[in-house]
Design an enzyme around this catalytic site. Structure first.
Site, PDB file in Angstrom:
ATOM      1  N   ASP A   1       1.913   9.245   2.002  1.00 30.80           N
ATOM      2  CA  ASP A   1       0.942   8.489   1.015  1.00 30.80           C
ATOM      3  C   ASP A   1       0.251   7.559   1.609  1.00 30.80           C
ATOM      4  O   ASP A   1       0.648   6.987   2.561  1.00 30.80           O
ATOM      5  CB  ASP A   1       1.811   8.265  -0.393  1.00 30.80           C
ATOM      6  CG  ASP A   1       0.787   7.316  -1.435  1.00 30.80           C
ATOM      7  OD1 ASP A   1      -0.340   8.427  -1.732  1.00 30.80           O
ATOM      8  OD2 ASP A   1       1.212   6.313  -1.781  1.00 30.80           O
TER       9      ASP A   1
ATOM     10  N   LYS B   1      -6.649  10.462  -9.400  1.00 27.68           N
ATOM     11  CA  LYS B   1      -7.225   9.672 -10.512  1.00 27.68           C
ATOM     12  C   LYS B   1      -7.832  10.021 -11.608  1.00 27.68           C
ATOM     13  O   LYS B   1      -7.834   9.055 -12.708  1.00 27.68           O
ATOM     14  CB  LYS B   1      -8.384   8.687  -9.602  1.00 27.68           C
ATOM     15  CG  LYS B   1      -7.764   7.867  -8.398  1.00 27.68           C
ATOM     16  CD  LYS B   1      -6.983   6.639  -9.208  1.00 27.68           C
ATOM     17  CE  LYS B   1      -6.088   6.089  -8.071  1.00 27.68           C
ATOM     18  NZ  LYS B   1      -4.814   6.867  -7.935  1.00 27.68           N
TER      19      LYS B   1
END
Length: 276
Positions: A9, A50
């Site tokens: 990540d 998001k």
């Protein structure tokens, strides 16, 4: 069989100690919309794409009620579109400002190269949000061969699709030859769904939520108590190993390779905690 690749990540894992950029950007955009949100609300959904992150926050009862009070109606998909239009540049600016590599990341990358392990990555950031981070990371010595961003697969985390896309692009299979490293529980869940080994980083990421300076200022007892709390969340999400940060990844890989050597697969044994 040996480990062929690791999939990192980004924020809270390889850059941005404390994963602070998403919190700052989300709070700025929601405050501008007349609905301030707390650090805890933002962090509750960290690691998701998001747009999904924004929708999850808006769906919280308190946030939804305050949105209706501020705007005179319930939030809609069009409202999410507008928030995302504002979030893209806010995230890009905050992310560039916090794009310093996690301490020890470069040593870990060198160790991976020495072991012949390839490096890819996935992120809950969109490609636009990553535009400034990627060159800054490269300037510091980090340039994964694959970057899969939010919106580039049909679903984001906890779905395994971003990890699978990265593995396809790298030509690495089966998935149990890869290790997913993440700072958020949802990323560990994605790794488990993908069939990868999973490593949670407890000190540098979302669960701890502190800057490097604030983390270093904790007493030994408080630091350990908070690390164990974060680690327990990772274990519940299915992590194979938990370490403080990517600086400690080599020890985690040693444990995973030992498990592979005995015929074990991801999730076959309880989570190993390397926090001391």
């Amino acid at each position: 069989m040996t480990i062929a690749a690791v999939l990192f990540d980004w924020a809270g894992t390889m850059v941005d100690f404390g994963s602070r950029a998403p919190v700052a950007a989300m709070q700025r955009v929601f405050t501008a919309a007349g609905v301030p949100v707390s650090d805890a609300v933002v962090r509750r959904y960290m690691g998701q794409a998001k747009r999904e992150h924004v929708e999850a926050m808006l769906a919280e009862e308190d946030v939804a009620a305050r949105w209706q009070q501020a705007h005179g109606s319930e939030w809609t998909s069009a409202d999410v579109d507008r928030l995302m239009d504002e979030l893209e540049p806010a995230m890009a600016a905050e992310a560039v400002a916090t794009a310093a590599l996690i301490p020890g990341a470069l040593d870990t990358l060198a160790a991976l190269r020495a072991r012949g392990i390839r490096v890819g990555s996935t992120t809950g950031y969109t490609r636009t949000m990553m535009a400034g981070i990627v060159p800054r990371a490269a300037e510091q010595g980090y340039a994964p061969e694959v970057i899969v961003c939010a919106g580039e697969t049909a679903a984001g985390r906890p779905a395994p699709l971003m990890l699978w896309k990265a593995l396809v692009e790298m030509g690495v299979w089966p998935a149990c030859r890869a290790v997913a490293i993440d700072d958020a529980n949802v990323g560990i869940e994605a790794g488990r769904h993908a069939g990868c080994w999973t490593v949670g980083v407890a000190a540098s990421g979302n669960g701890m939520g502190l800057s490097l300076a604030d983390y270093a200022a904790l007493s030994d007892d408080e630091r350990m108590a908070r690390l164990r709390g974060v680690a327990e969340g990772f274990a519940a999400a299915g992590a194979d190993v938990v370490v403080p940060s990517v600086a400690d990844l080599s020890q985690a890989l040693d444990i995973i390779e030992a498990r592979i050597a005995t015929g074990l697969r991801p999730g076959d044994e309880e989570c190993a905690f390397l926090l001391d």
